[in-house]
Motif scaffolding. Structure first.
Motif, PDB file in Angstrom:
ATOM      1  N   SER A 125       0.824  -1.212   0.000  1.00 55.76           N
ATOM      2  CA  SER A 125       0.000   0.000   0.000  1.00 55.76           C
ATOM      3  C   SER A 125       0.858   1.263   0.000  1.00 55.76           C
ATOM      4  CB  SER A 125      -0.913   0.000   1.221  1.00 55.76           C
ATOM      5  OG  SER A 125      -0.144   0.172   2.381  1.00 55.76           O
ATOM      6  N   ASP A 126       0.298   2.330  -0.537  1.00 55.46           N
ATOM      7  CA  ASP A 126       0.958   3.637  -0.593  1.00 55.46           C
ATOM      8  C   ASP A 126       2.257   3.654  -1.383  1.00 55.46           C
ATOM      9  OD1 ASP A 126      -1.008   4.839   1.062  1.00 55.46           O
ATOM     10  OD2 ASP A 126      -0.032   3.957   2.807  1.00 55.46           O
ATOM     11  N   LEU A 127       2.449   2.682  -2.257  1.00 56.59           N
ATOM     12  CA  LEU A 127       3.640   2.695  -3.102  1.00 56.59           C
ATOM     13  C   LEU A 127       3.169   2.684  -4.550  1.00 56.59           C
ATOM     14  CD1 LEU A 127       5.748   0.020  -1.191  1.00 56.59           C
ATOM     15  CD2 LEU A 127       6.299   2.458  -1.332  1.00 56.59           C
ATOM     16  N   VAL A 128       3.917   3.358  -5.406  1.00 50.68           N
ATOM     17  CA  VAL A 128       3.553   3.393  -6.820  1.00 50.68           C
ATOM     18  C   VAL A 128       4.561   2.546  -7.595  1.00 50.68           C
ATOM     19  CG1 VAL A 128       3.158   4.869  -8.823  1.00 50.68           C
ATOM     20  CG2 VAL A 128       2.665   5.726  -6.510  1.00 50.68           C
ATOM     21  N   PHE A 129       4.059   1.579  -8.340  1.00 49.30           N
ATOM     22  CA  PHE A 129       4.927   0.682  -9.106  1.00 49.30           C
ATOM     23  C   PHE A 129       4.903   1.085 -10.576  1.00 49.30           C
ATOM     24  CE2 PHE A 129       3.618  -1.514  -5.323  1.00 49.30           C
ATOM     25  CZ  PHE A 129       4.764  -2.194  -4.909  1.00 49.30           C
ATOM     26  N   LEU A 130       6.063   1.073 -11.195  1.00 53.63           N
ATOM     27  CA  LEU A 130       6.134   1.442 -12.607  1.00 53.63           C
ATOM     28  C   LEU A 130       5.252   0.522 -13.456  1.00 53.63           C
ATOM     29  CD1 LEU A 130       7.547   3.577 -14.356  1.00 53.63           C
ATOM     30  CD2 LEU A 130       9.362   1.927 -14.793  1.00 53.63           C
ATOM     31  N   GLY A 131       5.135  -0.729 -13.024  1.00 52.81           N
ATOM     32  CA  GLY A 131       4.341  -1.708 -13.769  1.00 52.81           C
ATOM     33  C   GLY A 131       2.860  -1.367 -13.868  1.00 52.81           C
ATOM     34  N   ASP A 132       2.392  -0.453 -12.999  1.00 52.25           N
ATOM     35  CA  ASP A 132       0.970  -0.086 -13.050  1.00 52.25           C
ATOM     36  C   ASP A 132       0.697   1.046 -14.023  1.00 52.25           C
ATOM     37  OD1 ASP A 132       0.393  -2.027 -11.193  1.00 52.25           O
ATOM     38  OD2 ASP A 132       0.628  -0.671  -9.471  1.00 52.25           O
ATOM     39  N   MET A 133       1.745   1.484 -14.745  1.00 55.36           N
ATOM     40  CA  MET A 133       1.562   2.622 -15.641  1.00 55.36           C
ATOM     41  C   MET A 133       1.463   2.184 -17.105  1.00 55.36           C
ATOM     42  SD  MET A 133       4.029   5.420 -13.833  1.00 55.36           S
ATOM     43  CE  MET A 133       3.470   6.138 -12.282  1.00 55.36           C
ATOM     44  N   LYS A 134       1.037   3.113 -17.942  1.00 53.19           N
ATOM     45  CA  LYS A 134       0.926   2.821 -19.375  1.00 53.19           C
ATOM     46  C   LYS A 134       2.308   2.878 -20.016  1.00 53.19           C
ATOM     47  CE  LYS A 134      -3.603   5.069 -19.884  1.00 53.19           C
ATOM     48  NZ  LYS A 134      -3.568   6.050 -18.757  1.00 53.19           N
ATOM     49  N   PRO A 135       2.492   2.168 -21.144  1.00 53.60           N
ATOM     50  CA  PRO A 135       3.803   2.117 -21.785  1.00 53.60           C
ATOM     51  C   PRO A 135       4.461   3.482 -21.985  1.00 53.60           C
ATOM     52  CG  PRO A 135       2.335   0.572 -22.847  1.00 53.60           C
ATOM     53  CD  PRO A 135       1.510   1.300 -21.823  1.00 53.60           C
ATOM     54  N   GLU A 136       3.670   4.486 -22.419  1.00 47.20           N
ATOM     55  CA  GLU A 136       4.333   5.775 -22.678  1.00 47.20           C
ATOM     56  C   GLU A 136       4.743   6.451 -21.363  1.00 47.20           C
ATOM     57  OE1 GLU A 136      -0.146   6.369 -23.170  1.00 47.20           O
ATOM     58  OE2 GLU A 136       1.402   4.884 -23.671  1.00 47.20           O
ATOM     59  N   GLU A 137       3.964   6.224 -20.303  1.00 55.82           N
ATOM     60  CA  GLU A 137       4.329   6.779 -18.990  1.00 55.82           C
ATOM     61  C   GLU A 137       5.588   6.086 -18.461  1.00 55.82           C
ATOM     62  OE1 GLU A 137      -0.074   7.861 -17.190  1.00 55.82           O
ATOM     63  OE2 GLU A 137       0.596   5.786 -17.014  1.00 55.82           O
ATOM     64  N   ILE A 138       5.668   4.792 -18.725  1.00 55.01           N
ATOM     65  CA  ILE A 138       6.851   4.017 -18.315  1.00 55.01           C
ATOM     66  C   ILE A 138       8.085   4.543 -19.036  1.00 55.01           C
ATOM     67  CG2 ILE A 138       7.944   1.734 -18.458  1.00 55.01           C
ATOM     68  CD1 ILE A 138       5.130   0.510 -18.056  1.00 55.01           C
ATOM     69  N   SER A 139       7.980   4.669 -20.350  1.00 55.81           N
ATOM     70  CA  SER A 139       9.122   5.130 -21.149  1.00 55.81           C
ATOM     71  C   SER A 139       9.587   6.516 -20.720  1.00 55.81           C
ATOM     72  CB  SER A 139       8.768   5.163 -22.633  1.00 55.81           C
ATOM     73  OG  SER A 139       8.603   3.844 -23.095  1.00 55.81           O
ATOM     74  N   TYR A 140       8.638   7.401 -20.467  1.00 54.52           N
ATOM     75  CA  TYR A 140       8.992   8.757 -20.070  1.00 54.52           C
ATOM     76  C   TYR A 140       9.825   8.738 -18.782  1.00 54.52           C
ATOM     77  CZ  TYR A 140       8.811  13.512 -18.399  1.00 54.52           C
ATOM     78  OH  TYR A 140       9.190  14.751 -17.930  1.00 54.52           O
ATOM     79  N   ARG A 141       9.354   7.985 -17.794  1.00 48.88           N
ATOM     80  CA  ARG A 141      10.050   7.963 -16.497  1.00 48.88           C
ATOM     81  C   ARG A 141      11.414   7.286 -16.598  1.00 48.88           C
ATOM     82  NH1 ARG A 141       5.018   8.628 -16.063  1.00 48.88           N
ATOM     83  NH2 ARG A 141       4.046   9.792 -14.355  1.00 48.88           N
ATOM     84  N   LEU A 142      11.484   6.222 -17.398  1.00 43.40           N
ATOM     85  CA  LEU A 142      12.784   5.554 -17.560  1.00 43.40           C
ATOM     86  C   LEU A 142      13.786   6.498 -18.202  1.00 43.40           C
ATOM     87  CD1 LEU A 142      11.611   2.015 -18.698  1.00 43.40           C
ATOM     88  CD2 LEU A 142      12.997   2.513 -16.663  1.00 43.40           C
ATOM     89  N   LYS A 143      13.289   7.361 -19.064  1.00 42.52           N
ATOM     90  CA  LYS A 143      14.209   8.249 -19.767  1.00 42.52           C
ATOM     91  C   LYS A 143      14.621   9.447 -18.914  1.00 42.52           C
ATOM     92  CE  LYS A 143      14.747  10.674 -24.121  1.00 42.52           C
ATOM     93  NZ  LYS A 143      14.049  11.230 -25.280  1.00 42.52           N
TER      94      LYS A 143
END
Length: 285
Positions: free
Chosen positions: A96-114
């Motif tokens: 709880s209260d944690l945000v996982f990258l896996g719960d995001m959409k592909p473009e949101e994932i790519s943006y954060r990784l970059k």
């Protein structure tokens, strides 16, 4: 800013340099993944489930069980306002209260990784395995029942009536030998498979051995508020000492350890940890 002490500085630089070069060399090979999207679906899912996100402080943290991950999760919760202090007592809720990258959409994932600062913490692979073994089979009912009972049944003559709380270290290692790395429980899955350092270019790789200094470095780098410091180790926590590791390694069949090394070899080589010393001279000490 505090000046780093003169002594271990050089040693540390050499270690970091070795790590960076090894990672570059290995990850530069043709067969290695270049990005998260190069990974097979199962591996990608594992990785994205272990990348925690702070949008407020723009960082991604790949958590590795048995490498101070509960404390980093506490810090994330405090940064996010879900927890008022890193010292709040009580068991850690790992979901709880944690945000996982896996719960995001592909473009949101790519943006954060970059664009986000990315870090992980590593630990000597044998020490991490021993820590997982002592903690899970020594203290946690659910693991004794879920894994322990099965391990004893599989590797011990007439082990059918064990409650799973008496798994030996050797039985645990035999179980790891027979397990498929990608299907392992996260507490003993190799760090390489959890965090995929070829598919993700981490900005910083901290180590358990220098936890305080490395954690301070990350906190400064993400510009965490000054009241946030890395928590002290919990009083109940039993650390794995060099003596404990020596005892377990030297009382385990050498063959078992040798056969297990290939499964964890990327963790040893990429993060520049020496292979375990199990020579008879060392073990006689």
């Amino acid at each position: 800013r505090r000046e780093p002490p003169a002594g271990p500085g050089l040693e540390l630089e050499v270690l970091r340099d070795t790590r960076n070069r090894t990672i570059r060399a290995l990850c530069g090979q043709r067969s290695m993944p270049r990005s998260v999207w190069d990974l097979p679906a199962g591996q990608r899912r594992t990785l994205l489930r272990h990348l925690l996100v702070s949008d407020k402080y723009r960082f991604l943290y790949c958590y590795v069980p048995k490498v101070a991950c509960s404390n980093w999760k506490r810090i994330l919760k405090v940064l996010d306002g879900a927890l008022e202090s890193v010292d709040v007592q009580g068991k850690m809720d790992h979901k709880s209260d944690l945000v996982f990258l896996g719960d995001m959409k592909p473009e949101e994932i790519s943006y954060r990784l970059k664009h986000y600062y990315k870090f992980l913490f590593v630990r000597n692979p044998m020490e991490r395995l021993l820590s997982a073994y002592r903690n899970k089979f020594g203290e946690i009912k659910e693991y004794q029942q879920k894994y322990g009972v099965e391990i004893v049944r599989r590797y011990r003559k007439n082990g059918g009536n064990s409650a799973g709380d008496d798994v030996t270290f050797s039985e645990f290692l035999r179980y790891l030998l027979d397990e498929d790395v990608e299907r392992m429980n996260e507490h003993w899955m190799p760090i390489y498979n959890l965090c995929q350092p070829c598919a993700v270019r981490y900005d910083f790789i901290g180590s358990y051995e220098r936890l305080r200094d490395d954690a301070d470095h990350v906190l400064e780098r993400i510009q965490a508020p000054s009241f946030i410091r890395f928590p002290e180790r919990q009083a109940w926590y039993k650390p794995v000492t060099a003596q404990t590791l020596h005892y377990y390694l030297c009382n385990t069949q050498r063959r078992l350890i040798k056969e297990l090394l290939p499964k964890y070899i990327l963790d040893f080589s990429l993060f520049a940890y020496p292979l375990p010393n199990i020579t008879s001279e060392f073990c006689r000490q």
